[in-house]
Write a protein that holds these residues in place. Structure first.
Motif, PDB file in Angstrom:
ATOM      1  N   ASP A 531       5.873  -9.046  62.031  1.00  0.00           N
ATOM      2  CA  ASP A 531       5.655  -7.982  61.043  1.00  0.00           C
ATOM      3  C   ASP A 531       6.702  -6.912  61.244  1.00  0.00           C
ATOM      4  O   ASP A 531       6.794  -6.320  62.314  1.00  0.00           O
ATOM      5  CB  ASP A 531       4.245  -7.402  61.231  1.00  0.00           C
ATOM      6  CG  ASP A 531       4.133  -5.945  60.774  1.00  0.00           C
ATOM      7  OD1 ASP A 531       4.812  -5.567  59.801  1.00  0.00           O
ATOM      8  OD2 ASP A 531       3.361  -5.196  61.408  1.00  0.00           O
ATOM      9  N   TRP A 532       7.522  -6.669  60.199  1.00  0.00           N
ATOM     10  CA  TRP A 532       8.404  -5.505  60.277  1.00  0.00           C
ATOM     11  C   TRP A 532       8.133  -4.569  59.100  1.00  0.00           C
ATOM     12  O   TRP A 532       7.907  -4.996  57.990  1.00  0.00           O
ATOM     13  CB  TRP A 532       9.872  -5.877  60.440  1.00  0.00           C
ATOM     14  CG  TRP A 532      10.613  -6.562  59.350  1.00  0.00           C
ATOM     15  CD1 TRP A 532      11.562  -6.001  58.550  1.00  0.00           C
ATOM     16  CD2 TRP A 532      10.585  -7.962  58.989  1.00  0.00           C
ATOM     17  NE1 TRP A 532      12.105  -6.949  57.703  1.00  0.00           N
ATOM     18  CE2 TRP A 532      11.531  -8.157  57.956  1.00  0.00           C
ATOM     19  CE3 TRP A 532       9.845  -9.066  59.428  1.00  0.00           C
ATOM     20  CZ2 TRP A 532      11.743  -9.395  57.364  1.00  0.00           C
ATOM     21  CZ3 TRP A 532      10.066 -10.301  58.834  1.00  0.00           C
ATOM     22  CH2 TRP A 532      10.999 -10.448  57.816  1.00  0.00           C
ATOM     23  N   VAL A 533       8.051  -3.297  59.435  1.00  0.00           N
ATOM     24  CA  VAL A 533       7.734  -2.180  58.531  1.00  0.00           C
ATOM     25  C   VAL A 533       6.508  -2.475  57.675  1.00  0.00           C
ATOM     26  O   VAL A 533       6.438  -2.096  56.505  1.00  0.00           O
ATOM     27  CB  VAL A 533       8.952  -1.749  57.666  1.00  0.00           C
ATOM     28  CG1 VAL A 533      10.097  -1.300  58.546  1.00  0.00           C
ATOM     29  CG2 VAL A 533       9.442  -2.861  56.727  1.00  0.00           C
ATOM     30  N   GLY A 534       5.512  -3.127  58.249  1.00  0.00           N
ATOM     31  CA  GLY A 534       4.351  -3.555  57.495  1.00  0.00           C
ATOM     32  C   GLY A 534       3.247  -2.516  57.440  1.00  0.00           C
ATOM     33  O   GLY A 534       3.020  -1.754  58.389  1.00  0.00           O
ATOM     34  N   VAL A 535       2.530  -2.496  56.305  1.00  0.00           N
ATOM     35  CA  VAL A 535       1.334  -1.673  56.148  1.00  0.00           C
ATOM     36  C   VAL A 535       0.255  -2.217  57.083  1.00  0.00           C
ATOM     37  O   VAL A 535       0.002  -3.426  57.114  1.00  0.00           O
ATOM     38  CB  VAL A 535       0.834  -1.712  54.697  1.00  0.00           C
ATOM     39  CG1 VAL A 535      -0.488  -0.970  54.552  1.00  0.00           C
ATOM     40  CG2 VAL A 535       1.886  -1.130  53.755  1.00  0.00           C
ATOM     41  N   VAL A 544      -1.241   9.737  55.286  1.00  0.00           N
ATOM     42  CA  VAL A 544      -0.091  10.178  56.081  1.00  0.00           C
ATOM     43  C   VAL A 544       0.719  11.178  55.271  1.00  0.00           C
ATOM     44  O   VAL A 544       1.157  10.889  54.152  1.00  0.00           O
ATOM     45  CB  VAL A 544       0.780   8.979  56.502  1.00  0.00           C
ATOM     46  CG1 VAL A 544       2.026   9.462  57.239  1.00  0.00           C
ATOM     47  CG2 VAL A 544      -0.025   8.030  57.380  1.00  0.00           C
ATOM     48  N   SER A 545       0.946  12.343  55.819  1.00  0.00           N
ATOM     49  CA  SER A 545       1.493  13.463  55.044  1.00  0.00           C
ATOM     50  C   SER A 545       2.921  13.246  54.592  1.00  0.00           C
ATOM     51  O   SER A 545       3.305  13.722  53.530  1.00  0.00           O
ATOM     52  CB  SER A 545       1.416  14.754  55.865  1.00  0.00           C
ATOM     53  OG  SER A 545       2.161  14.631  57.061  1.00  0.00           O
ATOM     54  N   ASP A 596      11.013   5.933  58.449  1.00  0.00           N
ATOM     55  CA  ASP A 596      10.459   5.268  57.276  1.00  0.00           C
ATOM     56  C   ASP A 596       9.460   6.190  56.577  1.00  0.00           C
ATOM     57  O   ASP A 596       8.491   6.639  57.182  1.00  0.00           O
ATOM     58  CB  ASP A 596       9.760   3.979  57.719  1.00  0.00           C
ATOM     59  CG  ASP A 596       9.396   3.063  56.557  1.00  0.00           C
ATOM     60  OD1 ASP A 596       9.461   3.513  55.397  1.00  0.00           O
ATOM     61  OD2 ASP A 596       9.043   1.904  56.818  1.00  0.00           O
ATOM     62  N   ARG A 597       9.673   6.459  55.279  1.00  0.00           N
ATOM     63  CA  ARG A 597       8.734   7.260  54.495  1.00  0.00           C
ATOM     64  C   ARG A 597       7.861   6.391  53.602  1.00  0.00           C
ATOM     65  O   ARG A 597       6.835   6.839  53.127  1.00  0.00           O
ATOM     66  CB  ARG A 597       9.479   8.282  53.640  1.00  0.00           C
ATOM     67  CG  ARG A 597      10.208   9.344  54.461  1.00  0.00           C
ATOM     68  CD  ARG A 597      10.683  10.481  53.580  1.00  0.00           C
ATOM     69  NE  ARG A 597       9.572  11.166  52.943  1.00  0.00           N
ATOM     70  CZ  ARG A 597       9.696  11.949  51.872  1.00  0.00           C
ATOM     71  NH1 ARG A 597      10.882  12.119  51.303  1.00  0.00           N
ATOM     72  NH2 ARG A 597       8.639  12.561  51.354  1.00  0.00           N
ATOM     73  N   ARG A 598       8.265   5.154  53.350  1.00  0.00           N
ATOM     74  CA  ARG A 598       7.422   4.266  52.546  1.00  0.00           C
ATOM     75  C   ARG A 598       6.233   3.782  53.374  1.00  0.00           C
ATOM     76  O   ARG A 598       5.086   3.807  52.921  1.00  0.00           O
ATOM     77  CB  ARG A 598       8.268   3.077  52.068  1.00  0.00           C
ATOM     78  CG  ARG A 598       7.540   2.071  51.204  1.00  0.00           C
ATOM     79  CD  ARG A 598       7.010   2.685  49.926  1.00  0.00           C
ATOM     80  NE  ARG A 598       7.978   3.485  49.222  1.00  0.00           N
ATOM     81  CZ  ARG A 598       8.882   3.010  48.357  1.00  0.00           C
ATOM     82  NH1 ARG A 598       8.923   1.707  48.099  1.00  0.00           N
ATOM     83  NH2 ARG A 598       9.722   3.817  47.734  1.00  0.00           N
ATOM     84  N   VAL A 599       6.503   3.306  54.583  1.00  0.00           N
ATOM     85  CA  VAL A 599       5.444   2.932  55.531  1.00  0.00           C
ATOM     86  C   VAL A 599       5.763   3.661  56.835  1.00  0.00           C
ATOM     87  O   VAL A 599       6.448   3.132  57.704  1.00  0.00           O
ATOM     88  CB  VAL A 599       5.376   1.409  55.749  1.00  0.00           C
ATOM     89  CG1 VAL A 599       4.269   1.058  56.753  1.00  0.00           C
ATOM     90  CG2 VAL A 599       5.130   0.679  54.421  1.00  0.00           C
ATOM     91  N   PRO A 600       5.313   4.912  56.973  1.00  0.00           N
ATOM     92  CA  PRO A 600       5.656   5.704  58.162  1.00  0.00           C
ATOM     93  C   PRO A 600       5.274   4.980  59.460  1.00  0.00           C
ATOM     94  O   PRO A 600       4.332   4.176  59.496  1.00  0.00           O
ATOM     95  CB  PRO A 600       4.842   6.985  57.971  1.00  0.00           C
ATOM     96  CG  PRO A 600       4.695   7.101  56.478  1.00  0.00           C
ATOM     97  CD  PRO A 600       4.543   5.697  55.993  1.00  0.00           C
TER      98      PRO A 600
END
Length: 656
Positions: A531-535, A544-545, A596-600
């Motif tokens: 899993d990379w950069v996964g939700v 997440v702010s 990462d701002r899409r999936v912090p």
């Protein structure tokens, strides 16, 4: 099945290549031949994950010059202009610490380009992307105002030094509120704002370079507006909910003033249509692709629409111009093992077109074709070290999910084929996007080069295969969407493709989420996961702010597509990898970007801490300065080196 084309040597190509032009581009630091490799040694990993050596060529409006991005010896992308008649090349823009990221012609003599630190991780960037303009001989370079916004296009008439740029007005939280359109002179830097309605997200300019159609979003409603050329007043052509998925999407104006739109017109797949502005209705279809939603690009002259590039299983072209249809046939006869996309000048009578030849095994080779002499001239290879003869074969397969829904999937096999292979199930992100088409892909082909079969399902919810397929994925994260992936894995086992004891599931973003839920739901199928950069928790997407999730998507999109945080709270908890972490006992590789701002990265750290309590075999990687994916070439190489070792360790020595 997809296009089943052999990718061996192309007969006659070498003899048609002009030596003096090869030497000219070689002086710019670009090799045009594939480096020799010992046939019994694996293709070096680094060859898959470099930036492309060549960008897409773009003709000047008169057809006398060709602009192309070319990687120099230091890896930086520079802007090169080729004189088509002389076949001489000149670098017109080059930067020591950044890349030319985009380029287009302003007119016959001037270009606009974008600059970004393309192979640098986001946290390392000292400045963002910016625009510049330069003459085709390299003179009169000007850095343009970067505060205005992003490049939006050039006037169709090309009798000016102006371009269009789009400015973004954002909320205090950084969310896009609306865009404004400017006309910017690339010599003086002077700009003027073009008038339009409020809350515009997208603009469509007409044949006279006037804003004619605008798409607005406000209070959960999406409207398509048209400006009457006689009165200058804007009127609504269509208004509906932002995520209602009906109506039409404005696409472009043709040179004769016809508005083109995409629409389902009560059918299952979208088509490219004309729009009748007088009757205010979607009219006849120009292009429809059996079994696929329309996705593509238009080829214009100054007078009319010449053709349409579109994506079915692969990229194809329908020509409305008989001359270009004949040229396509000649090029296809010379290059029979590839899909050959032609690019033509906007105007001018020059007999030269450019050709981008590619296949499932060939990342792309660029040529010039002289329609008068029938001569092909090699420009360069997009991935200079990739030998198509050593790449695996890609096919589009279809299997039935447990509820009967047909699922398309891409199957990549090693160059030698084989049965009962170790397999990687590679899940695309999005998830509400199309995964891929019949083409070369660095991830799948790298894995195939190491002996793995690679299965990439277009599970329900994926777009591009009709509305029913898309709609079937609503609120199905971790449920039927996950079943589709498992059913594809079992199909591959039943077909004798995959060894049931040597299968790993992998993916990024949503694909990372599906990897973790696959290990939860189907522990009998998957021996390991990557899993990379996964939700890792759906609720966390909203809480997440510093996530870049838009307020519009959170308020109106997520309740329809993913789940309502209040009404579907129990379902979202049951389908949360974070809350199910104790059930994952298989070896796991996790990788996240610190910026990462899409999936912090908190998705990764909280899940890592939870799963390590019960799973001793968890490998953690953090690329501190990366965002949602690996932009920095050394990081890509490092990550896939770790993936290669991880898979070899857990799927057995025969995988390599």
């Amino acid at each position: 099945m997809a296009h089943d084309r052999s990718s061996g040597d192309r007969p006659g190509t070498t003899a048609l290549t002009r030596r003096r032009f090869n030497q000219g581009l070689g002086a710019l630091g670009v090799g045009l031949t594939v480096r020799a490799n010992a046939q019994d040694a694996p293709v070096p990993l680094e060859q898959f994950f470099q930036n492309p050596a060549f960008g897409e060529p773009r003709f000047s409006p008169d057809g006398n010059s060709l602009a192309v991005g070319v990687a120099a010896k230091n890896g930086r992308v520079q802007l090169v202009v080729i004189d088509v008649a002389r076949l001489s090349a000149k670098v017109v823009a080059s930067f020591t610490d950044s890349d030319v990221s985009m380029y287009d012609w302003v007119n016959d003599d001037r270009l606009v380009g974008g600059v970004t630190e393309g192979d640098t991780a986001p946290g390392d960037m000292r400045f963002g992307s910016a625009l510049f303009a330069v003459d085709k001989d390299g003179d009169n370079y000007r850095r343009l105002w970067t505060a205005i916004g992003a490049y939006a296009g050039t006037p169709r008439k090309r009798d000016t030094d102006d371009i269009f740029v789009e400015g973004a007005e954002r909320t205090p939280a950084g969310e896009l509120h609306h865009t404004v359109l400017f006309r910017l002179n690339t010599r003086t830097g002077h700009f003027t704002r073009l008038k339009g309605p409020d809350f515009v997200r997208d603009w469509v300019l007409d044949q006279d370079d006037e804003p004619r159609v605008a798409v607005t979003v406000s209070d959960g409603k999406r409207s398509v507006l048209h400006r009457d050329p006689r009165t200058g007043e804007w009127r609504a052509l269509d208004t509906r909910g932002v995520y209602e998925y009906a109506g039409f999407e404005p696409y472009a104006f043709t040179p004769d003033g016809t508005l083109l739109v995409t629409s389902r017109q009560e059918g299952d797949t979208t088509r490219l249509h004309r729009y009748d502005l007088q009757a205010n209705r979607v009219a006849d279809a120009i292009v429809s692709v059996q079994g696929y939603d329309f996705q593509g690009s238009l080829v214009f002259s100054q007078q009319r629409l010449l053709g349409v590039h579109y994506v079915g299983d692969a990229i194809s072209t329908v020509w409305l111009d008989e001359r270009l249809k004949g040229i396509q046939q000649k090029v296809d006869a010379l290059l029979p093992n590839t899909i050959n996309l032609l690019a033509v000048p906007l105007r001018g009578q020059r007999s030269t077109v450019s050709v981008h030849a590619h296949s499932d095994r060939d990342p792309g080779t660029l040529y010039l074709f002289d329609t008068a002499s029938g001569e092909l001239t090699l420009l360069g290879k997009r991935m200079r070290d990739i030998d198509p003869r050593r790449m695996g074969k890609v096919d589009l397969v279809r299997y039935k999910a447990r509820d009967g829904l047909e699922i398309p999937a891409w199957l990549t096999l090693p160059a030698g084929g084989g049965k009962n292979l170790p397999m990687v199930v590679l899940v695309h992100g999005g998830p509400y996007v199309r995964g891929r088409s019949w083409r070369w892909d660095p991830h799948a082909h790298f894995l195939a080069s190491r002996g793995y079969a690679v299965l990439e399902p277009e599970f329900r919810g994926s777009t591009g295969f009709g509305f029913r397929h898309f709609r079937a994925g609503w609120k199905q994260w971790g449920l039927k969407m996950q079943d589709d992936i498992a059913d594809g894995t079992r199909w591959a086992i039943a077909e004798g493709i995959a060894d049931p004891k040597r299968i790993c599931i992998a993916g990024a973003s949503y694909g990372g989420y599906a990897t973790l839920m696959g290990l939860v739901n189907d522990p009998d199928l998957y021996k390991c996961g990557i899993d990379w950069v996964g939700v890792t928790d759906i609720e966390m997407l909203s809480t997440v702010s510093w996530s870049d999730l838009s307020d519009v998507y959170e308020r109106y999109g997520m309740p329809i597509l993913v789940g309502d945080r209040a009404k579907d709270a129990e379902q979202l908890r049951r389908t949360s990898p974070l809350h199910q972490a104790a059930r994952i006992r298989q070896p796991l590789l996790l990788a996240y970007g610190g910026r990462d701002r899409r999936v912090p990265i908190v998705h990764g750290t909280e899940f890592r801490d939870a799963v390590q309590k019960t799973n001793p075999d968890v490998e953690w990687i953090e690329y501190r300065l990366e965002g949602h994916g690996w932009m920095h070439v050394p990081n890509r190489i490092d990550f896939w080196t770790r993936v290669e070792k991880f898979l070899a360790r857990h799927l057995g020595p025969h995988a390599g």
